[in-house]
Write a protein that holds these residues in place. Sequence first.
Motif, short mmCIF file in Angstrom:
data_model
loop_
_atom_site.label_atom_id
_atom_site.label_comp_id
_atom_site.label_asym_id
_atom_site.label_seq_id
_atom_site.Cartn_x
_atom_site.Cartn_y
_atom_site.Cartn_z
N UNK A 1 -51.50 69.49 -54.36
CA UNK A 1 -52.25 69.73 -53.24
C UNK A 1 -53.40 70.59 -53.30
N UNK A 2 -54.26 70.55 -52.49
CA UNK A 2 -55.81 71.29 -52.60
C UNK A 2 -55.59 72.81 -51.83
N UNK A 3 -56.30 73.51 -52.40
CA UNK A 3 -56.21 74.97 -51.80
C UNK A 3 -57.89 75.27 -51.33
N UNK A 4 -57.95 75.32 -50.13
CA UNK A 4 -59.40 75.31 -49.63
C UNK A 4 -59.87 76.78 -49.70
N UNK A 5 -59.11 77.58 -49.99
CA UNK A 5 -59.55 79.16 -50.14
C UNK A 5 -60.22 79.43 -51.47
N UNK A 6 -59.81 78.97 -52.38
CA UNK A 6 -60.22 79.04 -53.99
C UNK A 6 -60.77 77.74 -54.49
N UNK B 1 -48.31 80.33 -49.59
CA UNK B 1 -49.65 79.93 -50.31
C UNK B 1 -50.59 79.46 -49.19
N UNK B 2 -51.51 80.09 -49.01
CA UNK B 2 -52.58 80.07 -47.84
C UNK B 2 -53.26 78.94 -47.98
N UNK B 3 -53.86 78.49 -47.09
CA UNK B 3 -55.15 77.44 -47.15
C UNK B 3 -54.78 76.16 -48.05
N UNK B 4 -53.22 75.76 -47.81
CA UNK B 4 -53.19 74.24 -48.33
C UNK B 4 -53.63 73.28 -47.48
N UNK B 5 -54.15 72.20 -48.04
CA UNK B 5 -54.71 71.08 -47.09
C UNK B 5 -54.10 69.68 -47.76
N UNK B 6 -54.79 69.08 -48.57
CA UNK B 6 -54.04 67.64 -48.76
C UNK B 6 -52.78 67.74 -49.52
N UNK B 7 -52.12 66.72 -49.53
CA UNK B 7 -50.88 66.55 -50.26
C UNK B 7 -50.62 65.52 -50.82
N UNK B 8 -50.02 65.36 -51.90
CA UNK B 8 -49.45 64.36 -52.47
C UNK B 8 -48.29 64.38 -53.33
#
Length: 177
Positions: A88-93, A73-80
């Motif tokens: 998580x947040x995906x900065x790609x989409x 899963x590309x471009x994952x950033x934040x995590x909780x």
Amino acid sequence: KLFFTDYGNAAKVERCDMDGMNRTWIVDSKIEQPTALALDLINKYVYWVDVYLDSVEVVDYQGRKRHTVIKGRQHLRGLAVFENYLYTTNSDNLSILRINRYNGTDVQTLARLDNAKEIHVYQKRTQTAVRSHACEVDPYGMPGGCSHICLLSSNYKARTCRCRTGFILGSDGRSCK
């Protein structure tokens, strides 16, 4: 404890006491760029996103029981973490994802947001109960009896006093000069 990631010369996930002592590497192999980090406080697990390996992995507080939750899963950033899910947040989409933390296959897009980079879960059940600790304010208004900064040490009953920039700790280990 304080948990943190580092991907300088040698990528790793580490932990230390709140005063910086007892620094310990808990993950230092098969890791490239650990960024976001989330704790399961109840079960004592550390989750992290590795942006280079496109993965979310988990270990216990001692660095054991490591496994990959999700990969590719590309471009994952934040995590909780909350209950059975990772968020998580995906900065790609520009989306917020919910991932089943036990099987990694149940992935749902919850929302799309402009420029989402971090995510946090605030819920009463995720807050640990506060008990008396070594950095409580004394009758003179000083935290833990320290004139400037009180840091919890190896447990909630131990503390270390520190000083603000430009001051040095006195011989009593509590006052700053």
